[in-house]
Design a protein around this motif. Structure first.
Motif, PDB file in Angstrom:
ATOM      1  N   GLU A 207       0.835  -1.211   0.000  1.00 51.05           N
ATOM      2  CA  GLU A 207       0.000   0.000   0.000  1.00 51.05           C
ATOM      3  C   GLU A 207       0.866   1.257   0.000  1.00 51.05           C
ATOM      4  O   GLU A 207       0.531   2.256  -0.627  1.00 51.05           O
ATOM      5  N   ARG A 208       1.973   1.183   0.707  1.00 50.79           N
ATOM      6  CA  ARG A 208       2.882   2.325   0.755  1.00 50.79           C
ATOM      7  C   ARG A 208       3.474   2.583  -0.638  1.00 50.79           C
ATOM      8  O   ARG A 208       3.630   3.714  -1.053  1.00 50.79           O
ATOM      9  N   LEU A 209       3.777   1.516  -1.373  1.00 55.96           N
ATOM     10  CA  LEU A 209       4.314   1.682  -2.739  1.00 55.96           C
ATOM     11  C   LEU A 209       3.293   2.413  -3.607  1.00 55.96           C
ATOM     12  O   LEU A 209       3.638   3.308  -4.373  1.00 55.96           O
ATOM     13  N   ARG A 210       2.037   2.017  -3.459  1.00 50.87           N
ATOM     14  CA  ARG A 210       0.970   2.680  -4.230  1.00 50.87           C
ATOM     15  C   ARG A 210       0.876   4.158  -3.828  1.00 50.87           C
ATOM     16  O   ARG A 210       0.784   5.028  -4.680  1.00 50.87           O
ATOM     17  N   GLU A 211       0.910   4.427  -2.508  1.00 55.52           N
ATOM     18  CA  GLU A 211       0.856   5.826  -2.037  1.00 55.52           C
ATOM     19  C   GLU A 211       2.012   6.630  -2.604  1.00 55.52           C
ATOM     20  O   GLU A 211       1.888   7.823  -2.846  1.00 55.52           O
TER      21      GLU A 211
END
Ligand SMILES: Nc1ncnc2c1ncn2[C@@H]1O[C@H](COP(=O)(O)OP(=O)(O)OP(=O)(O)O)[C@@H](O)[C@H]1O
Length: 327
Positions: A207-211
């Motif tokens: 999710e952090r990569l997407r953010e």
């Protein structure tokens, strides 16, 4: 608005629309990609789009062609036919170096870490800082910056990778791939063989990569993981596209049907058995079926929770819901 991880572990603001990444031009666009190994058609006429700030799960039974697709993008295998457009340009990926230079980072299941080396040594292996001698201090500072941006829970960057948990090792492998400032990151079964807490850690990281505005392709056999983090899911079956679904609009049963090619599959059959057993119990008779195997239902079963069947699809009556595709 979102952040971007740079090669220096710094955050910069990007303009990716987190709400609707599909509104932007795709970072990766594959059209009509095919690959044969001798007589085996591993991939036939595959289309796939992935946008910045989007997680696309790539799912399919064993032998569906997922690894072959990833290896084409990673420069391991050349495709036979079809086009790959990356960041607005048609590209040919001959080698892994081509892939990395384009901005594609692939984290394979083996993670390719050196167990005896520290976290910081693994992160900078092959791209050590300092023109004349290693700039250990700067490498350590940048390692912490990068890991902090990913909210990674690593106790020390100076400990050997061998002493880290599976989730932490996955984190280090992903962090290392980010040092090349990729636009697309491909994760090959990042939660395979991880425990519950470690899986949650890795899903948080995805999710952090997407953010951070990255385009993410995640291969997974685990429907719970896919449901937890994917924005869209692309199903491969027998080397062909068998539907692309928005995660919010598809049920687990529909996904299983697309993966196995049948609405009457081993999962639905066991669910029906479980229902019959429950009804028999309610009527006061002893049921003979042990537990529920519905992926989105209550109770446990012989399959791990959320695990898609790993065996080839069952012959069935219903069509795969390709028409329901929502690219
Ligand atoms: N190097 C190779 N040589 C010959 N055949 C191959 C090669 N790589 C893959 N194949 C074949 O291509 C097909 C697709 O395999 P692939 O590994 O891409 O599937 P997959 O979806 O990744 O499966 P799994 O989930 O089991 O990893 C299979 O029939 C496989 O046997």
């Amino acid at each position: 608005m979102s952040k971007d991880v740079t090669g220096k572990g710094e955050a910069v603001v990007s303009t990716v629309s987190a709400e609707r990444p599909e509104a932007t031009a795709p970072v990766l666009s594959m059209r009509g990609v095919s690959k044969h190994f001798g007589a085996v058609a591993a991939l036939t006429d595959i289309d796939l789009d992935v946008h910045a700030g989007e997680v696309v799960a790539l799912v399919g039974d064993n032998g569906a062609g997922k690894s072959t697709l990833v290896k084409i993008l990673a420069g391991v295998h050349p495709q036979d036919t079809g086009t790959v457009n990356f960041d607005g340009k048609d590209v040919t990926i001959h080698t892994p170096v081509d892939s990395i230079q384009l901005g594609i980072a692939t984290v394979f299941q083996d993670l390719a870490l050196c167990d005896n080396l520290s976290v910081v040594d693994n992160l900078f292996l092959g791209r050590e800082l300092g023109p004349w001698r290693l700039n250990e201090v700067e490498m350590e500072v940048q390692s912490w910056k990068l890991l902090r941006q990913l909210s990674a829970k690593i106790p020390s960057v100076r400990i050997a990778v061998a002493s880290l948990s599976g989730g932490q090792r996955q984190t280090v492998a992903i962090a290392r791939s980010l040092l090349g400032s990729p636009k697309l990151i491909i994760l090959d079964e990042p939660t395979a063989a991880l425990g519950v807490a470690q899986t949650a850690e890795v899903l948080n990281l995805v999710e952090r990569l997407r953010e951070n505005g990255l385009a993410v392709i995640m291969i997974s056999h685990n429907m719970q993981d896919v449901k937890a983090v994917a924005d869209r899911v692309a199903v491969l079956r027998l080397g062909k596209n068998n539907g692309t679904f928005r995660m919010k609009e598809v049920s687990t049963d529909e996904l299983i049907a697309a993966i196995t090619g049948a609405t009457d599959n081993v999962v639905t059959q066991r669910a029906a058995q479980t229902g019959a057993a429950a009804a028999a119990n309610a009527a006061g008779t002893a049921g003979t079926v042990g537990g529920a195997d519905r992926l989105d239902g209550p109770g446990g079963g012989s399959l791990p929770p959320g695990q898609a069947p790993g065996s080839p699809g069952q012959p069935g009556s219903g069509p795969a819901p390709e028409e329901g595709a929502a690219p």
